[in-house]
Write a protein that holds these residues in place. Structure first.
Motif, PDB file in Angstrom:
ATOM      1  N   ASN A   1       0.832  -1.208   0.000  1.00 32.49           N
ATOM      2  CA  ASN A   1       0.000   0.000   0.000  1.00 32.49           C
ATOM      3  C   ASN A   1       0.867   1.258   0.000  1.00 32.49           C
ATOM      4  O   ASN A   1       0.456   2.310   0.472  1.00 32.49           O
ATOM      5  CB  ASN A   1      -0.908   0.005   1.235  1.00 32.49           C
ATOM      6  N   PHE A   2       2.066   1.134  -0.569  1.00 28.03           N
ATOM      7  CA  PHE A   2       3.035   2.226  -0.550  1.00 28.03           C
ATOM      8  C   PHE A   2       2.500   3.465  -1.262  1.00 28.03           C
ATOM      9  O   PHE A   2       2.872   4.597  -0.940  1.00 28.03           O
ATOM     10  CB  PHE A   2       4.337   1.752  -1.190  1.00 28.03           C
ATOM     11  N   ASN A   3       1.619   3.244  -2.224  1.00 22.52           N
ATOM     12  CA  ASN A   3       1.064   4.379  -2.985  1.00 22.52           C
ATOM     13  C   ASN A   3       0.243   5.324  -2.110  1.00 22.52           C
ATOM     14  O   ASN A   3       0.006   6.475  -2.490  1.00 22.52           O
ATOM     15  CB  ASN A   3       0.198   3.870  -4.135  1.00 22.52           C
ATOM     16  N   LEU A   4      -0.184   4.858  -0.924  1.00 23.28           N
ATOM     17  CA  LEU A   4      -0.964   5.740  -0.052  1.00 23.28           C
ATOM     18  C   LEU A   4      -0.156   6.948   0.402  1.00 23.28           C
ATOM     19  O   LEU A   4      -0.723   8.016   0.645  1.00 23.28           O
ATOM     20  CB  LEU A   4      -1.472   4.972   1.174  1.00 23.28           C
ATOM     21  N   ILE A   5       1.160   6.776   0.535  1.00 23.87           N
ATOM     22  CA  ILE A   5       1.958   7.935   0.952  1.00 23.87           C
ATOM     23  C   ILE A   5       2.684   8.610  -0.208  1.00 23.87           C
ATOM     24  O   ILE A   5       3.293   9.668  -0.025  1.00 23.87           O
ATOM     25  CB  ILE A   5       2.973   7.579   2.057  1.00 23.87           C
ATOM     26  N   THR A   6       2.644   8.030  -1.389  1.00 21.39           N
ATOM     27  CA  THR A   6       3.318   8.642  -2.542  1.00 21.39           C
ATOM     28  C   THR A   6       2.347   9.263  -3.538  1.00 21.39           C
ATOM     29  O   THR A   6       2.745  10.100  -4.347  1.00 21.39           O
ATOM     30  CB  THR A   6       4.179   7.603  -3.279  1.00 21.39           C
ATOM     31  N   PHE A   7       1.067   8.881  -3.467  1.00 17.29           N
ATOM     32  CA  PHE A   7       0.103   9.359  -4.465  1.00 17.29           C
ATOM     33  C   PHE A   7      -0.036  10.878  -4.446  1.00 17.29           C
ATOM     34  O   PHE A   7      -0.246  11.507  -5.486  1.00 17.29           O
ATOM     35  CB  PHE A   7      -1.262   8.697  -4.243  1.00 17.29           C
TER      36      PHE A   7
ATOM     37  N   THR B   1       7.216  14.134  10.802  1.00 18.04           N
ATOM     38  CA  THR B   1       8.332  14.519   9.933  1.00 18.04           C
ATOM     39  C   THR B   1       7.901  14.488   8.472  1.00 18.04           C
ATOM     40  O   THR B   1       8.272  15.381   7.688  1.00 18.04           O
ATOM     41  CB  THR B   1       9.531  13.582  10.151  1.00 18.04           C
ATOM     42  N   TYR B   2       7.118  13.481   8.113  1.00 18.17           N
ATOM     43  CA  TYR B   2       6.608  13.425   6.740  1.00 18.17           C
ATOM     44  C   TYR B   2       5.735  14.639   6.447  1.00 18.17           C
ATOM     45  O   TYR B   2       5.855  15.256   5.379  1.00 18.17           O
ATOM     46  CB  TYR B   2       5.832  12.128   6.534  1.00 18.17           C
TER      47      TYR B   2
ATOM     48  N   PHE C   1      19.152  22.851  -0.182  1.00 16.75           N
ATOM     49  CA  PHE C   1      18.194  21.755  -0.293  1.00 16.75           C
ATOM     50  C   PHE C   1      18.421  20.766   0.842  1.00 16.75           C
ATOM     51  O   PHE C   1      19.457  20.770   1.519  1.00 16.75           O
ATOM     52  CB  PHE C   1      18.285  21.059  -1.660  1.00 16.75           C
ATOM     53  N   LEU C   2      17.414  19.928   1.075  1.00 18.79           N
ATOM     54  CA  LEU C   2      17.465  18.892   2.097  1.00 18.79           C
ATOM     55  C   LEU C   2      17.108  17.551   1.475  1.00 18.79           C
ATOM     56  O   LEU C   2      16.261  17.482   0.570  1.00 18.79           O
ATOM     57  CB  LEU C   2      16.484  19.194   3.238  1.00 18.79           C
ATOM     58  N   ILE C   3      17.716  16.490   1.977  1.00 19.43           N
ATOM     59  CA  ILE C   3      17.371  15.127   1.562  1.00 19.43           C
ATOM     60  C   ILE C   3      16.617  14.465   2.713  1.00 19.43           C
ATOM     61  O   ILE C   3      17.106  14.424   3.846  1.00 19.43           O
ATOM     62  CB  ILE C   3      18.626  14.320   1.195  1.00 19.43           C
ATOM     63  N   VAL C   4      15.413  13.982   2.417  1.00 20.54           N
ATOM     64  CA  VAL C   4      14.538  13.383   3.424  1.00 20.54           C
ATOM     65  C   VAL C   4      14.419  11.890   3.140  1.00 20.54           C
ATOM     66  O   VAL C   4      14.127  11.481   2.004  1.00 20.54           O
ATOM     67  CB  VAL C   4      13.144  14.037   3.396  1.00 20.54           C
ATOM     68  N   ILE C   5      14.644  11.057   4.174  1.00 20.49           N
ATOM     69  CA  ILE C   5      14.527   9.604   4.035  1.00 20.49           C
ATOM     70  C   ILE C   5      13.642   9.097   5.167  1.00 20.49           C
ATOM     71  O   ILE C   5      13.943   9.316   6.349  1.00 20.49           O
ATOM     72  CB  ILE C   5      15.901   8.907   4.095  1.00 20.49           C
TER      73      ILE C   5
ATOM     74  N   VAL D   1      25.880   8.568  -5.150  1.00 13.66           N
ATOM     75  CA  VAL D   1      25.063   8.080  -4.040  1.00 13.66           C
ATOM     76  C   VAL D   1      25.792   8.329  -2.722  1.00 13.66           C
ATOM     77  O   VAL D   1      27.004   8.569  -2.688  1.00 13.66           O
ATOM     78  CB  VAL D   1      24.749   6.573  -4.171  1.00 13.66           C
ATOM     79  N   ILE D   2      25.036   8.246  -1.640  1.00 20.40           N
ATOM     80  CA  ILE D   2      25.607   8.166  -0.299  1.00 20.40           C
ATOM     81  C   ILE D   2      25.037   6.928   0.374  1.00 20.40           C
ATOM     82  O   ILE D   2      23.993   6.403  -0.034  1.00 20.40           O
ATOM     83  CB  ILE D   2      25.282   9.428   0.547  1.00 20.40           C
ATOM     84  N   LYS D   3      25.735   6.462   1.394  1.00 19.35           N
ATOM     85  CA  LYS D   3      25.263   5.319   2.168  1.00 19.35           C
ATOM     86  C   LYS D   3      25.174   5.742   3.632  1.00 19.35           C
ATOM     87  O   LYS D   3      26.095   6.376   4.155  1.00 19.35           O
ATOM     88  CB  LYS D   3      26.206   4.130   2.005  1.00 19.35           C
ATOM     89  N   THR D   4      24.063   5.375   4.269  1.00 24.02           N
ATOM     90  CA  THR D   4      23.838   5.782   5.648  1.00 24.02           C
ATOM     91  C   THR D   4      22.938   4.753   6.329  1.00 24.02           C
ATOM     92  O   THR D   4      22.532   3.765   5.704  1.00 24.02           O
ATOM     93  CB  THR D   4      23.211   7.192   5.711  1.00 24.02           C
ATOM     94  N   THR D   5      22.634   4.993   7.585  1.00 24.36           N
ATOM     95  CA  THR D   5      21.732   4.113   8.324  1.00 24.36           C
ATOM     96  C   THR D   5      20.428   4.862   8.594  1.00 24.36           C
ATOM     97  O   THR D   5      20.445   6.000   9.086  1.00 24.36           O
ATOM     98  CB  THR D   5      22.353   3.660   9.654  1.00 24.36           C
ATOM     99  N   VAL D   6      19.317   4.220   8.271  1.00 24.78           N
ATOM    100  CA  VAL D   6      17.997   4.807   8.529  1.00 24.78           C
ATOM    101  C   VAL D   6      17.349   4.012   9.652  1.00 24.78           C
ATOM    102  O   VAL D   6      17.155   2.796   9.526  1.00 24.78           O
ATOM    103  CB  VAL D   6      17.106   4.772   7.275  1.00 24.78           C
ATOM    104  N   PRO D   7      17.033   4.661  10.773  1.00 22.94           N
ATOM    105  CA  PRO D   7      16.507   3.915  11.927  1.00 22.94           C
ATOM    106  C   PRO D   7      15.165   3.254  11.636  1.00 22.94           C
ATOM    107  O   PRO D   7      14.404   3.697  10.776  1.00 22.94           O
ATOM    108  CB  PRO D   7      16.379   4.990  13.009  1.00 22.94           C
ATOM    109  N   ALA D   8      14.885   2.190  12.366  1.00 22.97           N
ATOM    110  CA  ALA D   8      13.600   1.506  12.245  1.00 22.97           C
ATOM    111  C   ALA D   8      12.473   2.472  12.593  1.00 22.97           C
ATOM    112  O   ALA D   8      12.530   3.177  13.608  1.00 22.97           O
ATOM    113  CB  ALA D   8      13.571   0.308  13.185  1.00 22.97           C
ATOM    114  N   LEU D   9      11.449   2.503  11.728  1.00 21.68           N
ATOM    115  CA  LEU D   9      10.290   3.392  11.902  1.00 21.68           C
ATOM    116  C   LEU D   9      10.721   4.850  12.106  1.00 21.68           C
ATOM    117  O   LEU D   9      10.011   5.639  12.731  1.00 21.68           O
ATOM    118  CB  LEU D   9       9.433   2.930  13.083  1.00 21.68           C
ATOM    119  N   GLY D  10      11.882   5.178  11.541  1.00 19.66           N
ATOM    120  CA  GLY D  10      12.432   6.508  11.751  1.00 19.66           C
ATOM    121  C   GLY D  10      12.599   7.286  10.468  1.00 19.66           C
ATOM    122  O   GLY D  10      12.403   6.776   9.368  1.00 19.66           O
ATOM    123  N   ALA D  11      13.000   8.535  10.636  1.00 20.36           N
ATOM    124  CA  ALA D  11      13.249   9.415   9.501  1.00 20.36           C
ATOM    125  C   ALA D  11      14.512  10.211   9.774  1.00 20.36           C
ATOM    126  O   ALA D  11      14.785  10.595  10.913  1.00 20.36           O
ATOM    127  CB  ALA D  11      12.074  10.351   9.285  1.00 20.36           C
TER     128      ALA D  11
END
Length: 638
Positions: free
Chosen positions: A408-414, A460-461, A554-558, A614-624
């Motif tokens: 259901n990923f489209n719910l947050i990208t639509f 955050t989103y 600019f900012l990069i949001v993950i 590219v960059i490589k990093t760690t994204v926390p569980a259920l985090g941003a």
């Protein structure tokens, strides 16, 4: 010294007031209709009731007897009488012999003050002429473009934010001392109040009004609210209010069938009756109703200095088939309520003509009518529209068990597909935390720790998604219980360390939003957002860029929507160089477990989507996490 108008001049002015009210062009009708003090001991009462047979004014000054019969001007349907007996603070009503002979006491539709509910007599009252001290606030507003400024709204139901020990609400005098410092500390730019106008039933939350020109006496005095707004402006906080021009209370002693005929409501009973909300619909095509409603908006703008109007239930005003009952097509065969459509265009044209800096906001749930933008293009002319689709989709997504989120990923990208169709406000409003829908905190999946983590992720989103922001009170610290309109917020929650941390998180996120120009500077342009990866449904991680005016700004949001920490996570970036993490929802001070930020990221040449680095990093569980370019080469990349 200003000379008093001669009798001929006075009569000419009165005639003009009557004529323009009748044609729908009197936009300060409250200065003529209702109660007005002529001299120290003389008051004039005027009432629009075109089909009444007789009208008396009754009150404390005549023992509520039918001794003061008003005279009738049949050309405009207005009744009038001047009396020397009334005194300040006495109560009064209009006694109407309606068409057909029924006699009933009715409120004054133009009264500025009523006695406290459940009683509803009007109060003889001189509206204050305040010497305002907020000139600098208005000067700054006129020089700024609110489309390119941060707007983060704290939505409030004034009588349940704080209450006294006996359960009565704080007055605006008390709210001035407590709410304004709190809102300022939390970093909000505006307060939006659910309706403050007089209404007979608290359970309606103010959305079924009776006294459109009166601050509800339940909330305090007009002077107190004026002082509250002024204090907000001195603290650089704007004030917005909800307003309900589509429908009104069915109470028999208020506006309903006022003179015994459909006066404020539509003549067609199917159009007059609002089944869904148990109310009556204004006849928005009637000129006198237009004068009444537009005068009301200008009154709150000019006498209370409010900075914006949020118009409730716009869909019910522009579609004939919006309600649950029977409906008939318009003369073109369609479902559009043409009277409502053209009224809203007229309303916005008048308000913008007089006060271009005032925000006009629509709560509108369809996508069939252009709501924001220039009237000349066919729009209704509002500045902003609540993005109800974003709200519904996003909350559905966050309520899902993470194992179903990838499907259901489209719910947050639509929303990225239509985010520029209108000028949007992203609302997480009172409507979503009541009637069994559960609080925002309670909607989140998992145990209490995971619920807080996801609430931080959600906020955050919202803050990083294009559009202005709105959050309902209590959500900022993760109140678990649903909102109760008749009880104060669960401030006791803040004795808990996790709620304290959540409140601190919201404060810091709000400040981050205000500080980062990339999050609002180009908000209503296509340049404001660039999607990095909205296709990573397997890992359920969303990444995008928010862009400011300057190339390097600019900012990069993950955002990681699963309870799985994503280590060595790869994300494309527009330029080679170094990137620094500037926000992480899982820091310990926010209620998470991280004690340090991710290390600085150095780009690696590698193809990713349409990026070359590219960059490589760690994204926390259920985090941003949010990253900012530190040292980049803008002549290379992409």
């Amino acid at each position: 010294m200003v000379e008093k108008p001669t009798e001929i001049e006075q009569n000419t002015l009165i005639r003009k007031e009557k004529d323009t009210f009748k044609t729908g062009e009197n936009f300060s009708a409250q200065r003529f209709l209702g109660l007005h003090k002529e001299t120290e001991d003389r008051y004039t009462f005027r009432l629009w009731a075109p089909n009444a047979e007789k009208v008396w004014v009754v009150g404390d000054f005549n023992q509520w007897e039918q001794t003061d019969l008003m005279t009738f001007d049949s050309e405009c349907g207005i009744w009038e009488i001047t009396l020397e007996t009334p005194q300040k603070d006495q109560l009064y009503k209009f006694r109407i012999q309606q068409q057909g002979g029924t006699i009933i006491d009715k409120i004054d539709p133009f009264s500025f003050k009523f006695e406290k509910r459940p009683n509803n007599a009007a109060v003889i009252y001189d509206f204050p002429e305040k010497k305002w001290r907020d000139g600098l606030w208005f000067a700054r507003k006129k020089r700024s473009n609110y489309f390119r400024r941060p707007m983060n709204i704290y939505e409030v139901h004034s009588s349940s934010w704080r209450q006294r020990p006996d359960g009565t609400p704080y007055s605006f005098k008390e709210l001035k001392d407590e709410m304004i410092p709190y809102v300022k500390k939390m970093g909000y730019t505006h307060i939006e109040f659910m309706p403050l106008m007089e209404h007979p039933l608290g359970r309606s939350w103010g959305y079924q009004l009776t006294g459109y020109f009166a601050l509800s006496s339940y909330f305090g005095t007009p002077e107190e609210f004026q002082d509250f707004v002024e204090a907000c402006h001195l603290s650089n906080i704007g004030v917005l209010i909800d307003w309900v021009p589509g429908h009104f209370s069915v109470n028999n002693d208020a506006l309903a069938y006022y003179d015994g005929t459909p006066q404020f409501e539509y003549f067609d009973p199917d159009r007059a009756k609002n089944i869904r909300w148990g109310s009556l619909n204004f006849d928005l095509g009637k000129p006198e109703v237009q004068s009444f409603l537009i005068s009301c908006v200008l009154f709150w703008i000019e006498e209370y200095h409010v900075d914006g109007i949020r118009v409730d239930a716009v869909s019910s005003m522009i579609y004939r088939d919006y309600d649950d009952g029977p409906w008939t097509p318009n003369h073109e065969g369609g479902n559009r309520n043409l009277e409502g459509y053209y009224f809203l265009q007229k309303l916005n044209a008048v308000i913008k003509g007089r006060h271009p800096e005032v925000l006009m906001i629509a709560e509108e749930s369809s996508s069939e009518t252009k709501v924001t933008g220039l009237i000349e293009t066919g729009s209704l002319g509002f500045d902003f529209k609540w993005n109800m689709g974003w709200m519904n989709d996003v909350l559905r997504f966050y309520e899902l068990d993470p194992i179903y989120r990838k499907d259901n990923f489209n719910l947050i990208t639509f929303s990225f597909m239509y985010m520029h169709n209108e000028n949007y406000i992203l609302p997480l409003s009172h409507d979503e935390v009541v009637h069994g829908k559960k609080s925002l905190m309670h909607k989140m999946w998992g145990d209490r720790y995971k619920q807080f983590a996801q609430l931080r992720n959600l906020f955050t989103y919202m803050i990083t998604h294009p559009g202005k922001k709105l959050l309902f009170m209590g959500s900022e610290w993760g109140q678990f219980l649903e909102w109760k309109f008749d009880e104060e917020l669960e401030w006791v929650d803040l004795n808990d360390p996790l709620n304290q941390s959540m409140q601190f998180f919201t404060e810091q996120l709000n400040q981050f939003y205000k500080d980062e120009r990339a999050l609002w500077e180009l908000d209503n342009t296509h340049e404001t957002l660039e999607v990095i990866d909205a296709d990573n449904s397997d890992e359920t991680v969303l990444s995008f860029i928010r862009q400011g005016k300057r190339k390097k700004d600019f900012l990069i949001v993950i955002l990681n929507m699963t309870p799985v920490e994503r280590r060595n996570f790869t994300v494309g970036v527009p330029y080679p160089g170094t990137y620094t993490e500037v926000f992480n929802t899982e820091m310990k001070e926010f209620g998470g477990t991280w004690t340090a930020h991710n290390p600085e990221c150095q780009t690696v040449p590698q193809e990713f989507k349409h990026y070359t680095d590219v960059i490589k990093t760690t994204v926390p569980a259920l985090g941003a996490i949010i990253l900012r370019p530190d040292s980049i080469n803008t002549r290379r990349g992409r």
